[in-house]
Scaffold this motif. Structure first.
Motif, mmCIF file in Angstrom:
data_model
loop_
_atom_site.group_PDB
_atom_site.id
_atom_site.type_symbol
_atom_site.label_atom_id
_atom_site.label_comp_id
_atom_site.label_asym_id
_atom_site.label_seq_id
_atom_site.Cartn_x
_atom_site.Cartn_y
_atom_site.Cartn_z
ATOM 1 N N VAL A 12 0.849 -1.184 0.000
ATOM 2 C CA VAL A 12 0.000 0.000 0.000
ATOM 3 C C VAL A 12 0.889 1.241 0.000
ATOM 4 O O VAL A 12 2.022 1.193 0.501
ATOM 5 C CB VAL A 12 -0.949 -0.008 1.222
ATOM 6 C CG1 VAL A 12 -0.169 0.088 2.519
ATOM 7 C CG2 VAL A 12 -1.996 1.080 1.134
ATOM 8 N N LEU A 18 -5.020 -0.647 5.486
ATOM 9 C CA LEU A 18 -5.137 -2.094 5.352
ATOM 10 C C LEU A 18 -5.851 -2.640 6.577
ATOM 11 O O LEU A 18 -5.785 -2.031 7.649
ATOM 12 C CB LEU A 18 -3.764 -2.768 5.252
ATOM 13 C CG LEU A 18 -3.007 -2.713 3.936
ATOM 14 C CD1 LEU A 18 -1.617 -3.328 4.119
ATOM 15 C CD2 LEU A 18 -3.759 -3.433 2.828
ATOM 16 N N VAL A 119 3.317 -6.723 5.393
ATOM 17 C CA VAL A 119 2.746 -5.412 5.111
ATOM 18 C C VAL A 119 3.888 -4.528 4.603
ATOM 19 O O VAL A 119 4.900 -4.362 5.293
ATOM 20 C CB VAL A 119 2.108 -4.783 6.360
ATOM 21 C CG1 VAL A 119 1.714 -3.331 6.089
ATOM 22 C CG2 VAL A 119 0.892 -5.595 6.796
#
Length: 123
Positions: A12, A18, A119
């Motif tokens: 992202v 998220l 992530v």
């Protein structure tokens, strides 16, 4: 035996959002504390947030105001909603459950980790 399975990681851009999910499976009725940890390359694993079966969550100072932890006790699932993501949030995020769990046979000690979900926040 409790298995934790995470989902929801990904790539992202900075400022994005998220939502991570972690579902517990196994012959467990209730989990005491569920939480999220993260580990960035070359750094130690650190607590991001955790939450008991009742009450509000607790957070690392670095994520306060940006991340929200919640859980669905009926589903033995914990969530981490992340907003305002920064490149320094990039890490592998691990779900954790402990220090005890309620089974049909009663309470027992527990220290269970998920496999981790990546992530990555780009600048």
């Amino acid at each position: 035996q409790v298995q934790l399975v995470e989902s929801g990681g990904g790539l992202v851009q900075a400022g994005g959002s998220l939502r991570l999910s972690c579902a517990a499976s196994g012959r467990v009725i209730s989990l005491n504390v569920m939480g999220w940890y993260r580990q960035a390359p070359g750094k130690q694993r650190e607590l991001v947030a955790d939450i008991g079966s009742v009450g509000a969550g607790t957070y690392a100072d670095s994520v306060k105001g940006r991340f929200t932890i919640s859980r669905d006790n009926a589903k033995n699932t914990v969530y981490l909603q992340m907003h305002g993501l920064k490149p320094e949030d990039t890490a592998v995020y691990y779900c954790h459950a402990g220090p005890s769990a309620l089974y049909t046979t009663g309470w027992a000690l527990l220290d269970s980790w998920g496999q981790g979900t990546q992530v990555t926040v780009s600048s």
